[in-house]
Design a protein around this motif. Structure first.
Motif, PDB file in Angstrom:
ATOM      1  N   GLY A  24       0.816  -1.214   0.000  1.00 26.13           N
ATOM      2  CA  GLY A  24       0.000   0.000   0.000  1.00 26.13           C
ATOM      3  C   GLY A  24       0.843   1.255   0.000  1.00 26.13           C
ATOM      4  N   ILE A  25       1.833   1.284   0.876  1.00 25.77           N
ATOM      5  CA  ILE A  25       2.727   2.445   0.947  1.00 25.77           C
ATOM      6  C   ILE A  25       3.529   2.576  -0.346  1.00 25.77           C
ATOM      7  CG2 ILE A  25       4.719   3.452   2.159  1.00 25.77           C
ATOM      8  CD1 ILE A  25       2.099   3.594   3.773  1.00 25.77           C
ATOM      9  N   MET A  26       4.091   1.446  -0.837  1.00 25.85           N
ATOM     10  CA  MET A  26       4.874   1.487  -2.073  1.00 25.85           C
ATOM     11  C   MET A  26       4.042   2.032  -3.236  1.00 25.85           C
ATOM     12  SD  MET A  26       6.598  -1.405  -4.511  1.00 25.85           S
ATOM     13  CE  MET A  26       5.081  -1.593  -5.440  1.00 25.85           C
ATOM     14  N   ASN A  27       2.825   1.512  -3.387  1.00 26.20           N
ATOM     15  CA  ASN A  27       1.978   1.957  -4.493  1.00 26.20           C
ATOM     16  C   ASN A  27       1.553   3.413  -4.346  1.00 26.20           C
ATOM     17  OD1 ASN A  27       1.296  -0.202  -6.568  1.00 26.20           O
ATOM     18  ND2 ASN A  27       1.186  -1.336  -4.648  1.00 26.20           N
ATOM     19  N   LEU A  28       1.212   3.808  -3.141  1.00 21.45           N
ATOM     20  CA  LEU A  28       0.840   5.203  -2.899  1.00 21.45           C
ATOM     21  C   LEU A  28       1.985   6.139  -3.290  1.00 21.45           C
ATOM     22  CD1 LEU A  28      -1.088   7.368  -1.661  1.00 21.45           C
ATOM     23  CD2 LEU A  28       0.113   6.952   0.502  1.00 21.45           C
TER      24      LEU A  28
END
Length: 131
Positions: A24-28
């Motif tokens: 989630g953090i990587m994609n955001l």
């Protein structure tokens, strides 16, 4: 053997949640904010590391008798930094080197580093009694 299987299952649940946080953090950061894949990947990994430490040491691995929580955390972080280097190297190789989409590269890296994480945490952090 049943204790080990139960521990692997708990490790899996904690790992799935940490992976959702990590992805989630990587994609955001990568897709949402346009940050470089290594910055995005490292940020996701670090944030999920904090969750993973807290959950792993509470639900998966028994505290090693005689080891301070500070030392436990330092060992966890050192093992995780090695895991991060492996994770970043795999993601970079597969994404930039072989042209795989970032999430596919991340899935491959996560699978490989997960095995490393379980084995090293079991060896270096686990006490006599598994949870």
């Amino acid at each position: 053997m049943q204790k080990l299987l139960a521990q692997i299952m708990k490790f899996g649940v904690v790992g799935v949640i940490a992976t959702v946080i990590d992805f989630g953090i990587m994609n955001l950061l990568h897709y949402g904010l346009g940050l470089n894949i290594l910055i995005a990947n490292t940020s996701g990994f670090i944030i999920s590391l904090i969750f993973n430490y807290l959950a792993s040491m509470k639900y998966v691995f028994a505290h090693k008798e005689g080891m301070s929580r500070r030392r436990e955390f330092i060992i966890f972080v050192v093992l995780s930094v090695i895991g991060l280097a492996l994770n970043d190297g795999i993601v970079l190789t597969l994404n930039a080197g072989l042209g795989l989409e970032a999430n596919i590269a991340k899935i491959c890296a996560t699978a490989l580093v997960m095995v490393y994480n379980f084995v090293t945490r079991k060896i270096f952090l686990e006490g006599d009694e598994t949870k």
